[in-house]
Design an enzyme around this catalytic site. Structure first.
Site, mmCIF file in Angstrom:
data_model
loop_
_atom_site.group_PDB
_atom_site.id
_atom_site.type_symbol
_atom_site.label_atom_id
_atom_site.label_comp_id
_atom_site.label_asym_id
_atom_site.label_seq_id
_atom_site.Cartn_x
_atom_site.Cartn_y
_atom_site.Cartn_z
ATOM 1 N N TYR A 61 2.740 -7.201 5.731
ATOM 2 C CA TYR A 61 1.838 -7.382 6.869
ATOM 3 C C TYR A 61 1.493 -8.839 7.124
ATOM 4 O O TYR A 61 1.214 -9.231 8.268
ATOM 5 C CB TYR A 61 0.561 -6.560 6.670
ATOM 6 N N LYS A 156 -3.392 4.369 2.178
ATOM 7 C CA LYS A 156 -2.082 4.516 1.549
ATOM 8 C C LYS A 156 -2.019 5.892 0.892
ATOM 9 O O LYS A 156 -3.056 6.490 0.574
ATOM 10 C CB LYS A 156 -1.858 3.446 0.461
ATOM 11 N N TYR A 159 -3.866 5.962 -2.211
ATOM 12 C CA TYR A 159 -5.324 5.872 -2.073
ATOM 13 C C TYR A 159 -5.821 7.078 -1.269
ATOM 14 O O TYR A 159 -6.275 6.941 -0.134
ATOM 15 C CB TYR A 159 -5.728 4.586 -1.351
ATOM 16 N N ASP A 166 -9.330 -2.621 7.016
ATOM 17 C CA ASP A 166 -8.057 -3.326 7.165
ATOM 18 C C ASP A 166 -7.037 -2.488 7.932
ATOM 19 O O ASP A 166 -6.267 -2.994 8.746
ATOM 20 C CB ASP A 166 -7.435 -3.657 5.798
ATOM 21 N N GLY A 239 -13.359 -8.793 9.699
ATOM 22 C CA GLY A 239 -12.497 -9.584 10.570
ATOM 23 C C GLY A 239 -11.312 -8.780 11.064
ATOM 24 O O GLY A 239 -10.958 -8.824 12.253
#
Length: 405
Positions: A61, A156, A159, A166, A239
């Site tokens: 990424y 993921k 996970y 993100d 962000g």
């Protein structure tokens, strides 16, 4: 005599050619900063696959974050070397049949979609069908990507039940652009819902900030037993989320149900960024809900992401124009605190957190001490890419204001 005439003809012809050669347009200060850092990155990493300090090929990424900015810089300046640098990466990584080196769809890693964003334009530039095949391959991952019961995408496969802020940046703008370009209007509802779902799971009502992640099963050791949330609002996670909103909105129709909810979230982010902006530097801290505390520090990747998001959101009319002052203050602080020139004359962006996550093989706890002690480095793509994009946004704003006058 004939030789003299010939020499004079060659000389005057050469002078004529020089006189007719178009001069490079003078760059504004903002674009000059973007050019300086991009050129420095190309000097540090002659091969674009070497970005993000890579020693071997990797579909990652971080390459997408920075090379997307290179494509934007190409379109802002017309300098083809930035486009060619991005194309060299995809040409290296994507095989003739559209398969992608090191990419394994069965891992269901949402991060892997991010670099797919650059393929839309590269396919337009090159007309090479392998890029369209790669775009379709990446998009197909999300058809079977695991979800929570409320529809939220797992970060993921390894996970389970976890949504990370993100992940919205990695997948949502890619999916939205795919839906717009290839006429999949039904996807917009799903994309909008991802933003709403993750906000519901991660918003801290006490601060108005969004925490790094949530485990909806509430089983992970880092998750709150009642809310499932991680312990802190990490700067870069918010962000990513802010950039995901302003970038996805480029492709989501204005009449799409739920789009107003995305704008509401974005406006809340703007309110909180103004509130917690460091008064001394205009920047934002590594751990947002502990801004100014001992050990915490202004961090360049989240600061560049917020700066870019604010400038773009103001230009697009998503937030009040007064937030440009917040972005301008960040810009001045960023140049002063983070932009450096080294002994080789290369431009560096300093003080970026290299990486931070939750759980995994290292049992990352996500507590305050964890975040403030993660490695800090210069020229991280996660700071470089958004910084270049922020400079381009400033230039777009200047041109738009000039056109109105």
């Amino acid at each position: 005599m004939e030789i003299s005439k010939l020499f004079l003809a060659v000389l005057t012809g050469g002078l004529l050619m020089i006189a007719c050669r178009p001069e490079k347009p003078e760059l504004s200060e903002n674009i000059s900063y973007a050019v300086r850092i991009a050129d420095s990155e190309m000097a540090r990493c002659p091969e674009s696959w070497q970005l993000d300090f890579q020693k071997t090929l990797k579909w990652d990424y971080c390459h997408g974050v920075e090379l997307q900015a290179f494509l934007n810089l190409f379109e802002a300046t017309g300098d083809e070397k930035y486009r060619d640098y991005a194309v060299s990466y995809t040409d290296t990584m994507i095989n003739a049949d559209g398969s992608i080196k090191t990419y394994k769809p069965e891992e269901y890693n949402i991060d892997r979609l991010n670099t797919g964003k650059i393929l839309f334009r590269i396919y337009e530039y090159t007309k090479d069908e392998k890029y369209k095949k790669a775009i379709d391959l990446l998009r197909s991952q999300m058809d079977t990507h695991p979800r929570n019961e409320d529809g939220g995408f797992w970060h993921k496969k390894v996970y389970p039940n976890q949504m990370w802020l993100d992940g919205l940046y990695m997948a949502a703008p890619f999916m939205a652009e795919y839906a717009m370009r290839y006429n999949h209007p039904d996807d917009f509802k799903d994309i909008v819902n991802q933003f709403i779902i993750v906000a519901r799971h991660t918003c801290d009502p006490a601060t108005g900030l969004y925490r790094h992640a949530c485990d909806v099963s509430k089983q992970m050791f880092w998750a709150d037993s009642i809310t499932g949330q991680s312990k802190h609002a990490w700067g870069r996670a918010m962000g990513w989320y802010a950039m995901a909103i302003v970038d996805a909105l480029d492709f989501i129709p204005e009449n799409e149900p739920g789009r107003d909810s995305m704008l509401h979230i974005l406006n809340n982010i703007a309110v909180q960024l103004k509130r917690i902006q460091d008064p001394a530097t205009g920047l934002w801290y590594q751990v947002l809900d502990r801004s100014g505390e001992a050990g915490n520090y202004p961090e360049s990747s989240c600061s560049s992401m917020f700066m870019y998001s604010l400038y773009k959101a103001v230009r697009k009319g998503y937030i009040d124009a007064s937030y440009k002052e917040v972005a301008d203050k960040a810009y001045n602080g960023f140049i002063k605190e983070f932009v450096e020139t080294d002994e080789n004359g290369l431009t560096n962006i300093a003080r970026a957190c290299a990486v931070a996550g939750l759980g995994g093989n290292n049992n990352r706890s996500g507590d305050y001490e964890y975040y403030i002690n993660e490695m800090i480095r210069s020229n991280d793509p996660k700071a470089v890419g958004p910084f270049i994009n922020a400079m381009i946004e400033i230039e777009k704003t200047v041109k738009a204001e000039s056109a109105v006058r």
